[in-house]
Design a protein around this motif. Structure first.
Motif, PDB file in Angstrom:
ATOM      1  N   UNK A   1       0.833  -1.186   0.000  1.00  0.00           N
ATOM      2  CA  UNK A   1       0.000   0.000   0.000  1.00  0.00           C
ATOM      3  C   UNK A   1       0.875   1.247   0.000  1.00  0.00           C
ATOM      4  N   UNK A   2       0.381   2.307  -0.595  1.00  0.00           N
ATOM      5  CA  UNK A   2       1.186   3.532  -0.685  1.00  0.00           C
ATOM      6  C   UNK A   2       1.663   4.062   0.669  1.00  0.00           C
ATOM      7  N   UNK A   3       0.895   3.795   1.735  1.00  0.00           N
ATOM      8  CA  UNK A   3       1.305   4.288   3.052  1.00  0.00           C
ATOM      9  C   UNK A   3       2.322   3.372   3.737  1.00  0.00           C
ATOM     10  N   UNK A   4       2.711   2.282   3.042  1.00  0.00           N
ATOM     11  CA  UNK A   4       3.706   1.370   3.587  1.00  0.00           C
ATOM     12  C   UNK A   4       3.141   0.288   4.498  1.00  0.00           C
ATOM     13  N   UNK A   5       1.835   0.276   4.684  1.00  0.00           N
ATOM     14  CA  UNK A   5       1.198  -0.704   5.558  1.00  0.00           C
ATOM     15  C   UNK A   5       0.938  -2.000   4.798  1.00  0.00           C
ATOM     16  N   UNK A   6       1.270  -3.115   5.419  1.00  0.00           N
ATOM     17  CA  UNK A   6       1.001  -4.423   4.846  1.00  0.00           C
ATOM     18  C   UNK A   6      -0.423  -4.832   5.211  1.00  0.00           C
ATOM     19  N   UNK A   7      -1.232  -5.115   4.174  1.00  0.00           N
ATOM     20  CA  UNK A   7      -2.625  -5.501   4.399  1.00  0.00           C
ATOM     21  C   UNK A   7      -2.934  -6.780   3.632  1.00  0.00           C
ATOM     22  N   UNK A   8      -4.042  -7.431   3.993  1.00  0.00           N
ATOM     23  CA  UNK A   8      -4.438  -8.681   3.348  1.00  0.00           C
ATOM     24  C   UNK A   8      -5.167  -8.444   2.026  1.00  0.00           C
ATOM     25  N   UNK A   9      -5.388  -7.194   1.663  1.00  0.00           N
ATOM     26  CA  UNK A   9      -6.046  -6.858   0.398  1.00  0.00           C
ATOM     27  C   UNK A   9      -5.189  -5.848  -0.356  1.00  0.00           C
ATOM     28  N   UNK A  10      -5.260  -5.864  -1.689  1.00  0.00           N
ATOM     29  CA  UNK A  10      -4.490  -4.897  -2.464  1.00  0.00           C
ATOM     30  C   UNK A  10      -5.090  -3.489  -2.370  1.00  0.00           C
ATOM     31  N   UNK A  11      -4.325  -2.468  -2.749  1.00  0.00           N
ATOM     32  CA  UNK A  11      -4.803  -1.083  -2.642  1.00  0.00           C
ATOM     33  C   UNK A  11      -6.061  -0.789  -3.464  1.00  0.00           C
ATOM     34  N   UNK A  12      -6.285  -1.546  -4.543  1.00  0.00           N
ATOM     35  CA  UNK A  12      -7.453  -1.286  -5.398  1.00  0.00           C
ATOM     36  C   UNK A  12      -8.666  -2.147  -5.023  1.00  0.00           C
ATOM     37  N   UNK A  13      -8.573  -2.874  -3.921  1.00  0.00           N
ATOM     38  CA  UNK A  13      -9.660  -3.755  -3.489  1.00  0.00           C
ATOM     39  C   UNK A  13     -10.852  -2.940  -3.029  1.00  0.00           C
ATOM     40  N   UNK A  14     -12.043  -3.429  -3.330  1.00  0.00           N
ATOM     41  CA  UNK A  14     -13.265  -2.835  -2.812  1.00  0.00           C
ATOM     42  C   UNK A  14     -14.050  -3.928  -2.098  1.00  0.00           C
ATOM     43  N   UNK A  15     -14.848  -3.524  -1.131  1.00  0.00           N
ATOM     44  CA  UNK A  15     -15.617  -4.501  -0.366  1.00  0.00           C
ATOM     45  C   UNK A  15     -16.626  -5.167  -1.299  1.00  0.00           C
ATOM     46  N   UNK A  16     -16.659  -6.503  -1.333  1.00  0.00           N
ATOM     47  CA  UNK A  16     -17.582  -7.182  -2.250  1.00  0.00           C
ATOM     48  C   UNK A  16     -19.042  -6.978  -1.858  1.00  0.00           C
ATOM     49  N   UNK A  17     -19.867  -6.800  -2.863  1.00  0.00           N
ATOM     50  CA  UNK A  17     -21.309  -6.664  -2.662  1.00  0.00           C
ATOM     51  C   UNK A  17     -21.946  -7.905  -3.275  1.00  0.00           C
ATOM     52  N   UNK A  18     -21.849  -8.998  -2.564  1.00  0.00           N
ATOM     53  CA  UNK A  18     -22.315 -10.296  -3.050  1.00  0.00           C
ATOM     54  C   UNK A  18     -23.627 -10.700  -2.398  1.00  0.00           C
ATOM     55  N   UNK A  19     -24.257 -11.700  -2.997  1.00  0.00           N
ATOM     56  CA  UNK A  19     -25.373 -12.335  -2.322  1.00  0.00           C
ATOM     57  C   UNK A  19     -24.803 -13.091  -1.131  1.00  0.00           C
ATOM     58  N   UNK A  20     -25.662 -13.481  -0.220  1.00  0.00           N
ATOM     59  CA  UNK A  20     -25.228 -14.066   1.040  1.00  0.00           C
ATOM     60  C   UNK A  20     -24.364 -15.315   0.853  1.00  0.00           C
ATOM     61  N   UNK A  21     -24.755 -16.227  -0.026  1.00  0.00           N
ATOM     62  CA  UNK A  21     -23.969 -17.452  -0.207  1.00  0.00           C
ATOM     63  C   UNK A  21     -22.592 -17.133  -0.790  1.00  0.00           C
ATOM     64  N   UNK A  22     -22.530 -16.201  -1.722  1.00  0.00           N
ATOM     65  CA  UNK A  22     -21.229 -15.816  -2.285  1.00  0.00           C
ATOM     66  C   UNK A  22     -20.348 -15.160  -1.225  1.00  0.00           C
TER      67      UNK A  22
END
Length: 113
Positions: A1-22
């Motif tokens: 990430x640009x701020x140098x923080x290690x995260x489990x998602x990439x910087x371009x990740x967005x929260x998924x808007x899935x149906x419940x089973x997905x």
């Protein structure tokens, strides 16, 4: 990430808007194509760069998934640390009844769960 923080998602990740089973599948299996671990291993700091609403959404999803997992266990399908799609779907089908969500809205429209 640009701020140098290690995260489990990439910087371009967005929260998924899935149906419940997905969402349940994402919770237990992650996204292998994007090389994202199961959401059950996320911490609020992994999504903090997306703002407070995303941290709240992660917590809400966690609460729903815990209800499904608990009910699945009670119905003979105990979730495990590492799951595949088959076991995840079995747990979901046995656990979703624990949410007690009506299949129709108050106006009679079918819910898209």
């Amino acid at each position: 990430h640009p701020d140098g923080t290690l995260r489990k998602v990439p910087p371009d990740w967005t929260f998924p808007m899935n149906q419940l089973q997905q969402m349940y599948q994402y919770w237990h299996c992650g996204n292998q194509l994007q090389k994202i671990c199961p959401m059950k291993y996320f911490h609020s700091s992994d999504v903090s760069f997306l703002g407070d609403s995303t941290r709240i959404r992660l917590n809400e999803v966690k609460q729903l998934m815990e209800i499904i997992d608990k009910t699945a266990s009670q119905n003979g399908a105990k979730p495990t640390k590492k799951m595949n799609m088959t076991s995840t779907n079995t747990c979901f089908l046995r656990g979703k009844v624990g949410l007690k969500i009506p299949t129709t809205t108050p106006t009679g429209r079918k819910r898209d769960i």
